[in-house]
Design a protein around this motif. Structure first.
Motif, PDB file in Angstrom:
ATOM      1  N   VAL A   1      -6.273  -4.068   0.088  1.00 18.15           N
ATOM      2  CA  VAL A   1      -6.137  -5.321   0.975  1.00 18.15           C
ATOM      3  C   VAL A   1      -5.581  -6.826   0.220  1.00 18.15           C
ATOM      4  O   VAL A   1      -4.801  -7.287   1.281  1.00 18.15           O
ATOM      5  CB  VAL A   1      -7.148  -4.967   1.612  1.00 18.15           C
ATOM      6  CG1 VAL A   1      -6.875  -6.302   2.711  1.00 18.15           C
ATOM      7  CG2 VAL A   1      -7.534  -4.119   3.031  1.00 18.15           C
ATOM      8  N   ALA A   2      -6.358  -6.577  -0.747  1.00 21.49           N
ATOM      9  CA  ALA A   2      -5.911  -8.388  -1.261  1.00 21.49           C
ATOM     10  C   ALA A   2      -4.413  -7.806  -2.654  1.00 21.49           C
ATOM     11  O   ALA A   2      -4.166  -8.679  -2.038  1.00 21.49           O
ATOM     12  CB  ALA A   2      -6.404  -8.560  -2.794  1.00 21.49           C
ATOM     13  N   LEU A   3      -3.785  -7.142  -2.619  1.00 23.50           N
ATOM     14  CA  LEU A   3      -2.643  -6.721  -2.919  1.00 23.50           C
ATOM     15  C   LEU A   3      -1.548  -7.082  -1.631  1.00 23.50           C
ATOM     16  O   LEU A   3      -0.886  -7.469  -2.140  1.00 23.50           O
ATOM     17  CB  LEU A   3      -2.778  -5.593  -3.498  1.00 23.50           C
ATOM     18  CG  LEU A   3      -3.039  -5.235  -5.335  1.00 23.50           C
ATOM     19  CD1 LEU A   3      -3.094  -3.857  -5.776  1.00 23.50           C
ATOM     20  CD2 LEU A   3      -2.445  -6.312  -5.875  1.00 23.50           C
ATOM     21  N   PHE A   4      -2.328  -6.306  -0.625  1.00 22.72           N
ATOM     22  CA  PHE A   4      -1.033  -6.198   0.905  1.00 22.72           C
ATOM     23  C   PHE A   4      -1.387  -7.954   0.929  1.00 22.72           C
ATOM     24  O   PHE A   4      -0.452  -8.584   1.163  1.00 22.72           O
ATOM     25  CB  PHE A   4      -1.988  -5.913   1.622  1.00 22.72           C
ATOM     26  CG  PHE A   4      -1.707  -4.156   1.232  1.00 22.72           C
ATOM     27  CD1 PHE A   4      -0.939  -3.677   0.197  1.00 22.72           C
ATOM     28  CD2 PHE A   4      -2.896  -3.692   2.379  1.00 22.72           C
ATOM     29  CE1 PHE A   4      -0.739  -2.377   0.038  1.00 22.72           C
ATOM     30  CE2 PHE A   4      -2.319  -1.830   1.436  1.00 22.72           C
ATOM     31  CZ  PHE A   4      -2.115  -1.754   1.005  1.00 22.72           C
ATOM     32  N   VAL A   5      -2.295  -9.390   1.136  1.00 25.47           N
ATOM     33  CA  VAL A   5      -2.506 -10.219   0.951  1.00 25.47           C
ATOM     34  C   VAL A   5      -1.952 -11.342   0.064  1.00 25.47           C
ATOM     35  O   VAL A   5      -0.670 -11.859   0.635  1.00 25.47           O
ATOM     36  CB  VAL A   5      -3.636 -10.873   0.705  1.00 25.47           C
ATOM     37  CG1 VAL A   5      -3.520 -12.780   1.371  1.00 25.47           C
ATOM     38  CG2 VAL A   5      -4.662 -10.080   2.450  1.00 25.47           C
TER      39      VAL A   5
ATOM     40  N   ALA B   1       1.451  -9.662  -1.371  1.00 24.19           N
ATOM     41  CA  ALA B   1       2.250  -9.208  -0.575  1.00 24.19           C
ATOM     42  C   ALA B   1       3.363 -10.160   0.410  1.00 24.19           C
ATOM     43  O   ALA B   1       4.121 -10.801  -0.024  1.00 24.19           O
ATOM     44  CB  ALA B   1       2.449  -7.787  -0.216  1.00 24.19           C
ATOM     45  N   ALA B   2       1.948 -10.182   1.098  1.00 25.10           N
ATOM     46  CA  ALA B   2       2.650 -10.599   1.664  1.00 25.10           C
ATOM     47  C   ALA B   2       2.552 -12.572   1.503  1.00 25.10           C
ATOM     48  O   ALA B   2       3.765 -13.188   2.529  1.00 25.10           O
ATOM     49  CB  ALA B   2       1.322 -10.794   3.470  1.00 25.10           C
ATOM     50  N   ALA B   3       2.454 -12.674   1.150  1.00 24.73           N
ATOM     51  CA  ALA B   3       2.290 -14.728   0.821  1.00 24.73           C
ATOM     52  C   ALA B   3       3.397 -14.763  -0.217  1.00 24.73           C
ATOM     53  O   ALA B   3       3.709 -15.624  -0.084  1.00 24.73           O
ATOM     54  CB  ALA B   3       1.235 -14.756  -0.358  1.00 24.73           C
ATOM     55  N   LEU B   4       4.072 -13.871  -0.875  1.00 22.90           N
ATOM     56  CA  LEU B   4       5.326 -13.999  -1.670  1.00 22.90           C
ATOM     57  C   LEU B   4       5.914 -13.728  -0.583  1.00 22.90           C
ATOM     58  O   LEU B   4       6.970 -14.653  -0.382  1.00 22.90           O
ATOM     59  CB  LEU B   4       5.001 -12.456  -2.883  1.00 22.90           C
ATOM     60  CG  LEU B   4       3.976 -12.645  -3.951  1.00 22.90           C
ATOM     61  CD1 LEU B   4       4.242 -11.843  -4.179  1.00 22.90           C
ATOM     62  CD2 LEU B   4       4.737 -14.034  -4.937  1.00 22.90           C
ATOM     63  N   SER B   5       5.645 -13.183   0.894  1.00 25.99           N
ATOM     64  CA  SER B   5       6.944 -13.223   1.597  1.00 25.99           C
ATOM     65  C   SER B   5       7.785 -14.468   2.076  1.00 25.99           C
ATOM     66  O   SER B   5       8.652 -14.263   2.418  1.00 25.99           O
ATOM     67  CB  SER B   5       7.166 -11.538   2.209  1.00 25.99           C
ATOM     68  OG  SER B   5       6.871 -10.325   1.444  1.00 25.99           O
ATOM     69  N   ALA B   6       6.707 -14.566   2.371  1.00 24.32           N
ATOM     70  CA  ALA B   6       6.948 -15.834   3.050  1.00 24.32           C
ATOM     71  C   ALA B   6       6.921 -17.151   1.963  1.00 24.32           C
ATOM     72  O   ALA B   6       7.661 -17.520   3.064  1.00 24.32           O
ATOM     73  CB  ALA B   6       4.631 -16.594   3.461  1.00 24.32           C
TER      74      ALA B   6
ATOM     75  N   VAL C   1       9.832  -5.936   1.174  1.00 24.49           N
ATOM     76  CA  VAL C   1       8.151  -5.667   1.438  1.00 24.49           C
ATOM     77  C   VAL C   1       8.132  -5.237   1.980  1.00 24.49           C
ATOM     78  O   VAL C   1       7.209  -4.520   1.785  1.00 24.49           O
ATOM     79  CB  VAL C   1       7.510  -7.688   0.333  1.00 24.49           C
ATOM     80  CG1 VAL C   1       6.356  -7.132   1.171  1.00 24.49           C
ATOM     81  CG2 VAL C   1       8.275  -7.513  -0.462  1.00 24.49           C
ATOM     82  N   ALA C   2       8.698  -5.462   3.364  1.00 22.86           N
ATOM     83  CA  ALA C   2       7.499  -4.887   4.386  1.00 22.86           C
ATOM     84  C   ALA C   2       8.376  -3.543   4.780  1.00 22.86           C
ATOM     85  O   ALA C   2       7.429  -2.469   5.250  1.00 22.86           O
ATOM     86  CB  ALA C   2       8.157  -5.889   5.955  1.00 22.86           C
ATOM     87  N   TRP C   3       9.876  -2.898   4.679  1.00 24.44           N
ATOM     88  CA  TRP C   3       9.611  -1.566   3.845  1.00 24.44           C
ATOM     89  C   TRP C   3       9.026  -1.119   3.132  1.00 24.44           C
ATOM     90  O   TRP C   3       7.927  -0.349   3.516  1.00 24.44           O
ATOM     91  CB  TRP C   3      11.481  -1.950   3.415  1.00 24.44           C
ATOM     92  CG  TRP C   3      11.322  -0.451   2.904  1.00 24.44           C
ATOM     93  CD1 TRP C   3      11.227   0.560   2.206  1.00 24.44           C
ATOM     94  CD2 TRP C   3      12.372   0.586   4.003  1.00 24.44           C
ATOM     95  NE1 TRP C   3      12.323   1.512   1.868  1.00 24.44           N
ATOM     96  CE2 TRP C   3      12.373   1.560   2.962  1.00 24.44           C
ATOM     97  CE3 TRP C   3      12.477   0.948   4.938  1.00 24.44           C
ATOM     98  CZ2 TRP C   3      12.559   3.233   3.295  1.00 24.44           C
ATOM     99  CZ3 TRP C   3      13.483   1.740   5.446  1.00 24.44           C
ATOM    100  CH2 TRP C   3      13.451   3.170   4.537  1.00 24.44           C
ATOM    101  N   ALA C   4       8.389  -1.374   2.458  1.00 27.46           N
ATOM    102  CA  ALA C   4       6.911  -0.905   1.455  1.00 27.46           C
ATOM    103  C   ALA C   4       6.304  -0.898   1.964  1.00 27.46           C
ATOM    104  O   ALA C   4       5.648   0.409   2.112  1.00 27.46           O
ATOM    105  CB  ALA C   4       7.289  -1.563  -0.333  1.00 27.46           C
ATOM    106  N   LEU C   5       5.303  -2.021   2.504  1.00 30.16           N
ATOM    107  CA  LEU C   5       4.438  -1.894   2.917  1.00 30.16           C
ATOM    108  C   LEU C   5       4.301  -1.282   3.989  1.00 30.16           C
ATOM    109  O   LEU C   5       2.995  -0.410   4.759  1.00 30.16           O
ATOM    110  CB  LEU C   5       3.727  -3.095   3.481  1.00 30.16           C
ATOM    111  CG  LEU C   5       3.653  -4.442   2.581  1.00 30.16           C
ATOM    112  CD1 LEU C   5       3.374  -6.335   2.969  1.00 30.16           C
ATOM    113  CD2 LEU C   5       2.299  -4.064   1.350  1.00 30.16           C
TER     114      LEU C   5
ATOM    115  N   ALA D   1      -2.057  -2.657   5.628  1.00 33.70           N
ATOM    116  CA  ALA D   1      -0.678  -2.279   4.977  1.00 33.70           C
ATOM    117  C   ALA D   1       0.332  -3.409   6.330  1.00 33.70           C
ATOM    118  O   ALA D   1       1.376  -3.853   5.914  1.00 33.70           O
ATOM    119  CB  ALA D   1      -0.833  -0.755   4.553  1.00 33.70           C
ATOM    120  N   TRP D   2       0.220  -2.287   7.784  1.00 29.22           N
ATOM    121  CA  TRP D   2       0.692  -2.977   8.538  1.00 29.22           C
ATOM    122  C   TRP D   2       0.644  -4.036   8.690  1.00 29.22           C
ATOM    123  O   TRP D   2       1.950  -4.656   9.401  1.00 29.22           O
ATOM    124  CB  TRP D   2       0.606  -2.109   9.610  1.00 29.22           C
ATOM    125  CG  TRP D   2       0.705   0.115   9.099  1.00 29.22           C
ATOM    126  CD1 TRP D   2       1.864  -0.169   8.894  1.00 29.22           C
ATOM    127  CD2 TRP D   2       0.060   0.389   9.984  1.00 29.22           C
ATOM    128  NE1 TRP D   2       1.620   1.125   8.554  1.00 29.22           N
ATOM    129  CE2 TRP D   2       1.071   1.429   9.014  1.00 29.22           C
ATOM    130  CE3 TRP D   2      -0.776   0.930  10.524  1.00 29.22           C
ATOM    131  CZ2 TRP D   2       0.668   3.106   9.727  1.00 29.22           C
ATOM    132  CZ3 TRP D   2      -1.162   2.351  10.820  1.00 29.22           C
ATOM    133  CH2 TRP D   2      -0.088   3.484  10.428  1.00 29.22           C
TER     134      TRP D   2
END
Length: 256
Positions: A182-186, A188-193, A208-212, A230-231
Motif C-alpha cells: 500500500v505504501a508503494l502504491f501511495v 506511485a500515485a504521488a509521482l503520477s500527480a 502508471v495506472a495501467w500497471a497499478l 492498487a485500484w
C-alpha cells in the motif's frame, strides 16, 4: 544530432528488441521473463497482460530512432540532448534482461535502478519537445515515448526491488507485506500527480495506472486490501491525467 549517435541508437534499439524477443520465447537461459517472475511472487507483481506495454514502448522508441534520420530533425537540440541517454537506456535494458534471466535478483535490482535513472534523465531532456508550440510531431516522436517508458519502468523498478528483497529473505522489518504494498502504491500515485501537474504530462500517470490496475487484477485473490489499494492509486493517477488533459485541451468547467 551527430551521425554516430544516430547509428548507435539504431543499433541499440535493434539490440533491445532482439534480446527481448529472445527473452520472451525462452531464448535466454531457457526461461521466459514471466516464468522467472512467478518463482518469487510478491504483492506488487502485475498480471501478465500488463507486460504487453513493452510492444508500445518499443514501437514509440522506433519512431524516435527513425526521426533522428529525418532532415528536419538533424539539428534538433532536443534530439541531440536525448541521444546519449537513449543509448545508455538500451545498454541497461539489455543488461537487465541478462541478469534477470540468470536469476541474479539483487544485481537485476541495481541494473533496473540504473535504467530508471537514465530514463529520468531522458525524460527531463525530452520535455522541451512536449512544450514546443506548433511541433506536434516532436511531441509524438521525442516526448511521448519517454513519458510512457519512464512510467512503466518506475513501477517495474518497484516490482524488481520487491522481488530482490523477497528472494534475499528480507522480512520487511516486521511490517506486513500488505502495508509495504500500500505504501508503494501511495508513492506511485504521488509521482503520477507530480508528473501531471508539475510537468503537464498526462501520459506518465496513465502508464502508471495501467500497471497499478494490473497489480490489482493479479493480487485480488491474494489480498483484497492490496487490490483495492492498487485500484485506488490507479484512480488517482487517472484523475490527475484527465484533469491535465482537460487543461491541455483548453477546456474549462462550466459555471452553473
Amino acid at each position: 544530432m551527430p551521425l554516430h549517435w544516430r547509428i548507435l541508437n539504431a543499433a541499440g534499439w535493434l539490440g533491445v528488441v532482439s534480446v527481448n524477443a529472445a527473452a520472451a520465447t525462452g531464448g535466454l537461459f531457457g526461461r521466459s521473463s514471466g516464468e522467472i517472475s512467478d518463482k518469487v511472487p510478491t504483492l506488487v507483481t502485475p498480471a501478465g497482460y500488463a507486460f504487453s506495454i513493452w510492444s508500445v514502448i518499443y514501437l514509440l522508441a522506433l519512431g524516435y530512432v527513425v526521426a533522428a534520420f529525418l532532415p528536419s530533425r538533424r539539428h534538433d537540440q532536443t534530439m541531440r540532448a536525448t541521444a546519449p541517454w537513449f543509448f545508455a537506456s538500451c545498454l541497461f535494458n539489455v543488461g537487465w534482461l541478462f541478469v534477470w534471466h540468470a536469476e541474479r535478483y539483487t544485481a537485476s535490482a541495481f541494473v533496473i535502478s540504473g535504467l530508471l535513472l537514465t530514463l529520468i534523465a531522458l525524460y527531463l531532456s525530452s520535455r522541451p519537445a512536449a512544450r514546443a508550440a506548433g511541433d506536434r510531431s516532436g511531441f509524438f516522436l521525442i516526448a511521448l515515448p519517454f513519458s510512457i517508458y519512464l512510467g512503466w519502468v518506475t513501477v517495474a523498478t518497484i516490482v524488481n526491488i520487491s522481488v530482490a528483497l523477497r528472494a534475499g529473505g528480507w522480512d520487511g522489518w516486521g511490517v506486513p507485506d500488505r502495508t509495504w504494498a500500500v505504501a508503494l502504491f501511495v508513492v506511485a500515485a504521488a509521482l503520477s500527480a507530480v508528473a501531471a501537474f508539475k510537468d503537464r504530462d498526462p501520459w506518465f500517470p496513465l502508464t502508471v495506472a495501467w500497471a497499478l490496475i494490473a497489480i490489482g487484477v493479479k493480487q485480488q485473490s491474494a489480498s483484497q486490501l492490496v487490490a483495492v489499494a492498487a485500484w485506488t492509486a490507479a484512480s488517482i493517477a487517472i484523475a490527475a491525467a484527465l484533469f491535465k488533459l482537460r487543461g491541455i485541451a483548453g477546456l474549462k468547467p462550466r459555471r452553473m
